[in-house]
Design a protein around this motif. Structure first.
Motif, PDB file in Angstrom:
ATOM      1  N   GLU A  20       0.859  -1.180   0.000  1.00  0.00           N
ATOM      2  CA  GLU A  20       0.000   0.000   0.000  1.00  0.00           C
ATOM      3  C   GLU A  20       0.898   1.232   0.000  1.00  0.00           C
ATOM      4  O   GLU A  20       2.093   1.145   0.291  1.00  0.00           O
ATOM      5  CB  GLU A  20      -0.885   0.029   1.251  1.00  0.00           C
ATOM      6  CG  GLU A  20      -1.864  -1.120   1.351  1.00  0.00           C
ATOM      7  CD  GLU A  20      -2.689  -1.042   2.624  1.00  0.00           C
ATOM      8  OE1 GLU A  20      -3.301   0.021   2.871  1.00  0.00           O
ATOM      9  OE2 GLU A  20      -2.700  -2.023   3.374  1.00  0.00           O
ATOM     10  N   ARG A  22       1.183   5.330   1.448  1.00  0.00           N
ATOM     11  CA  ARG A  22       0.656   6.286   2.434  1.00  0.00           C
ATOM     12  C   ARG A  22       1.478   7.566   2.373  1.00  0.00           C
ATOM     13  O   ARG A  22       2.607   7.591   1.900  1.00  0.00           O
ATOM     14  CB  ARG A  22       0.669   5.709   3.837  1.00  0.00           C
ATOM     15  CG  ARG A  22       2.052   5.562   4.420  1.00  0.00           C
ATOM     16  CD  ARG A  22       1.999   5.239   5.914  1.00  0.00           C
ATOM     17  NE  ARG A  22       3.249   4.669   6.323  1.00  0.00           N
ATOM     18  CZ  ARG A  22       3.379   3.570   7.025  1.00  0.00           C
ATOM     19  NH1 ARG A  22       2.330   2.925   7.439  1.00  0.00           N
ATOM     20  NH2 ARG A  22       4.566   3.119   7.358  1.00  0.00           N
ATOM     21  N   ASP A  23       0.860   8.625   2.894  1.00  0.00           N
ATOM     22  CA  ASP A  23       1.537   9.918   2.942  1.00  0.00           C
ATOM     23  C   ASP A  23       2.612   9.906   4.016  1.00  0.00           C
ATOM     24  O   ASP A  23       2.447   9.297   5.076  1.00  0.00           O
ATOM     25  CB  ASP A  23       0.540  11.039   3.272  1.00  0.00           C
ATOM     26  CG  ASP A  23      -0.457  11.259   2.148  1.00  0.00           C
ATOM     27  OD1 ASP A  23      -0.060  11.156   0.979  1.00  0.00           O
ATOM     28  OD2 ASP A  23      -1.628  11.540   2.454  1.00  0.00           O
ATOM     29  N   SER A  34       1.091  -3.878   5.268  1.00  0.00           N
ATOM     30  CA  SER A  34       0.338  -3.839   6.526  1.00  0.00           C
ATOM     31  C   SER A  34       0.731  -5.014   7.413  1.00  0.00           C
ATOM     32  O   SER A  34       1.223  -6.040   6.933  1.00  0.00           O
ATOM     33  CB  SER A  34      -1.165  -3.878   6.253  1.00  0.00           C
ATOM     34  OG  SER A  34      -1.541  -5.179   5.797  1.00  0.00           O
ATOM     35  N   TYR A 133      -4.338   4.181  -3.890  1.00  0.00           N
ATOM     36  CA  TYR A 133      -3.930   5.288  -3.009  1.00  0.00           C
ATOM     37  C   TYR A 133      -4.792   6.525  -3.256  1.00  0.00           C
ATOM     38  O   TYR A 133      -5.318   7.128  -2.322  1.00  0.00           O
ATOM     39  CB  TYR A 133      -2.445   5.589  -3.259  1.00  0.00           C
ATOM     40  CG  TYR A 133      -1.923   6.880  -2.680  1.00  0.00           C
ATOM     41  CD1 TYR A 133      -1.691   7.011  -1.322  1.00  0.00           C
ATOM     42  CD2 TYR A 133      -1.650   7.955  -3.510  1.00  0.00           C
ATOM     43  CE1 TYR A 133      -1.195   8.188  -0.802  1.00  0.00           C
ATOM     44  CE2 TYR A 133      -1.137   9.145  -2.990  1.00  0.00           C
ATOM     45  CZ  TYR A 133      -0.925   9.251  -1.640  1.00  0.00           C
ATOM     46  OH  TYR A 133      -0.442  10.421  -1.118  1.00  0.00           O
ATOM     47  N   LYS A 136      -8.387   6.030  -1.989  1.00  0.00           N
ATOM     48  CA  LYS A 136      -8.493   6.152  -0.540  1.00  0.00           C
ATOM     49  C   LYS A 136      -8.419   7.610  -0.084  1.00  0.00           C
ATOM     50  O   LYS A 136      -8.974   7.975   0.932  1.00  0.00           O
ATOM     51  CB  LYS A 136      -7.389   5.341   0.161  1.00  0.00           C
ATOM     52  CG  LYS A 136      -7.641   3.863   0.140  1.00  0.00           C
ATOM     53  CD  LYS A 136      -6.567   3.114   0.903  1.00  0.00           C
ATOM     54  CE  LYS A 136      -6.857   1.633   0.941  1.00  0.00           C
ATOM     55  NZ  LYS A 136      -5.848   0.899   1.691  1.00  0.00           N
ATOM     56  N   LYS A 137      -7.713   8.425  -0.858  1.00  0.00           N
ATOM     57  CA  LYS A 137      -7.602   9.847  -0.539  1.00  0.00           C
ATOM     58  C   LYS A 137      -8.803  10.643  -1.056  1.00  0.00           C
ATOM     59  O   LYS A 137      -8.832  11.856  -0.935  1.00  0.00           O
ATOM     60  CB  LYS A 137      -6.311  10.429  -1.114  1.00  0.00           C
ATOM     61  CG  LYS A 137      -5.073   9.970  -0.378  1.00  0.00           C
ATOM     62  CD  LYS A 137      -3.852  10.711  -0.822  1.00  0.00           C
ATOM     63  CE  LYS A 137      -3.968  12.169  -0.607  1.00  0.00           C
ATOM     64  NZ  LYS A 137      -3.121  12.791   0.366  1.00  0.00           N
TER      65      LYS A 137
END
Length: 140
Positions: A20, A22-23, A34, A133, A136-137
């Motif tokens: 995944e 992420r920021d 994860s 990504y 999800k944002k």
């Protein structure tokens, strides 16, 4: 001692869909695996035992140590999380536990390739990961 075959399985690159994005604080994105995917990987390839110490809070940081044993070989990882951090899923203890678990698993080689900038670049530019990504944002 771990068998060479098991060592190879532990260090193997996981499929793209196990990663995944992420920021990162301060900008940029980071590819990660994860804790659930790490556990699934361990379940697939070996029998393992896991142990956590009690959480310790120092100032505003929760610290937890995880020990994973595979074929009698033990590796430890430290997990930390701010007790005042906003935006984490679950509690700060759960976040520190997940961090400790992933760090202990990395001591056996699981996901260690993510420390390589070339792998990070390859994953950060993967169309499928980027689409997930962005979704999800909120489609940004």
């Amino acid at each position: 001692m771990l068998s060479p075959e098991l060592k190879q399985k532990l260090k193997a690159t996981l499929p793209i869909n196990c990663h995944e994005l992420r920021d990162l604080p301060g900008g940029g994105i980071y590819a990660f695996i994860s804790w659930q995917k790490v556990r699934e990987r361990l379940d697939e390839i070996c029998n393992f035992e896991i142990e956590f110490n009690d959480p310790v809070i120092v100032d505003d940081v929760c610290c937890i140590r995880c020990t994973i044993a595979i074929e009698g070989v033990k590796r430890q990882g430290l997990g930390v999380c701010s007790v005042v951090k906003k935006g984490i899923r679950g509690t700060f203890v759960e976040s520190a536990v997940a961090d400790a678990f992933k760090n202990a698993a990395e001591q056996f080689g699981i996901g260690a390739y993510l420390d390589d900038p070339q792998w990070q670049q390859q994953l950060k530019t993967n169309a499928s990961l980027l689409a997930t990504y962005k979704q999800k944002k909120g489609g940004q």
